[in-house]
Design a protein around this motif. Sequence first.
Motif, PDB file in Angstrom:
ATOM      1  N   THR A  95       8.025   9.031  15.203  1.00 23.84           N
ATOM      2  CA  THR A  95       8.202   8.025  14.164  1.00 23.84           C
ATOM      3  C   THR A  95       7.445   8.379  12.886  1.00 23.84           C
ATOM      4  O   THR A  95       7.980   8.230  11.794  1.00 23.84           O
ATOM      5  N   VAL A  96       6.217   8.838  13.021  1.00 20.09           N
ATOM      6  CA  VAL A  96       5.424   9.167  11.826  1.00 20.09           C
ATOM      7  C   VAL A  96       5.646  10.596  11.352  1.00 20.09           C
ATOM      8  O   VAL A  96       5.071  11.015  10.360  1.00 20.09           O
ATOM      9  N   GLY A  97       6.464  11.355  12.061  1.00 19.30           N
ATOM     10  CA  GLY A  97       6.768  12.731  11.664  1.00 19.30           C
ATOM     11  C   GLY A  97       5.662  13.713  11.998  1.00 19.30           C
ATOM     12  O   GLY A  97       5.511  14.734  11.339  1.00 19.30           O
ATOM     13  N   CYS A 126      -2.536  12.656  13.200  1.00 17.12           N
ATOM     14  CA  CYS A 126      -3.269  12.110  14.349  1.00 17.12           C
ATOM     15  C   CYS A 126      -3.744  10.684  14.069  1.00 17.12           C
ATOM     16  O   CYS A 126      -3.667   9.822  14.947  1.00 17.12           O
ATOM     17  N   VAL A 127      -4.227  10.447  12.858  1.00  8.58           N
ATOM     18  CA  VAL A 127      -4.688   9.097  12.498  1.00  8.58           C
ATOM     19  C   VAL A 127      -3.512   8.118  12.533  1.00  8.58           C
ATOM     20  O   VAL A 127      -3.642   7.012  13.057  1.00  8.58           O
ATOM     21  N   ARG A 128      -2.371   8.532  12.003  1.00  6.18           N
ATOM     22  CA  ARG A 128      -1.199   7.645  12.009  1.00  6.18           C
ATOM     23  C   ARG A 128      -0.777   7.291  13.435  1.00  6.18           C
ATOM     24  O   ARG A 128      -0.480   6.134  13.734  1.00  6.18           O
ATOM     25  N   VAL A 129      -0.730   8.288  14.304  1.00  8.98           N
ATOM     26  CA  VAL A 129      -0.343   8.037  15.696  1.00  8.98           C
ATOM     27  C   VAL A 129      -1.373   7.126  16.362  1.00  8.98           C
ATOM     28  O   VAL A 129      -1.019   6.148  17.011  1.00  8.98           O
ATOM     29  N   SER A 130      -2.650   7.432  16.188  1.00  6.33           N
ATOM     30  CA  SER A 130      -3.710   6.611  16.784  1.00  6.33           C
ATOM     31  C   SER A 130      -3.647   5.176  16.280  1.00  6.33           C
ATOM     32  O   SER A 130      -3.784   4.229  17.050  1.00  6.33           O
TER      33      SER A 130
END
Length: 167
Positions: free
Chosen positions: A87-89, A149-153
């Motif tokens: 989703t966040v690429g 990584c921040v976006r996924v987290s």
Amino acid sequence: MPSAIELARGDEKLIAAIHRSRRLISRKALMAAAASAVPLPGLDWMADAALLSRLVPQISAEFGLSVTQVEKLAPHQRERIQKAATTVGALLVGRLVTRDLLLRLAKHAGVRLTAKQATKYVPIAGQVVSAALGYAALRALGEQHIKDCVRVSSTLALAPPEPHESA
């Protein structure tokens, strides 16, 4: 585009993981710069690939998103991480770093890497410019991975592991 710190939205654990990851990037980027300054064809590309193949999993581990960390999770949690990454690429989150993935990542820094190749054969000044471009390219790729990584987290409200648990 917001920085990784802005994306963390004040989450102290994420911010700590960002700082640890940036320290990793700085060390690896210096190595990339040194390899870029050597005027041997292909040496810098091999060095960049080797550095990235080690750096990306180390950054992912700081956020609890390395391949080994994700494999230890329950199947539904693994699926959530993969969906969030898609989703966040995020190209490299929770994945094994392969040659094909490194090539796709290199396309993002293509102009810098091409300029680095062209400048390195000009004595002294060209090698300095090549080293600076090598440093900047690795930092940019690493910073992009941190943001992913921040976006996924953040999307999944995952807390990064404690520093002694990441590996």
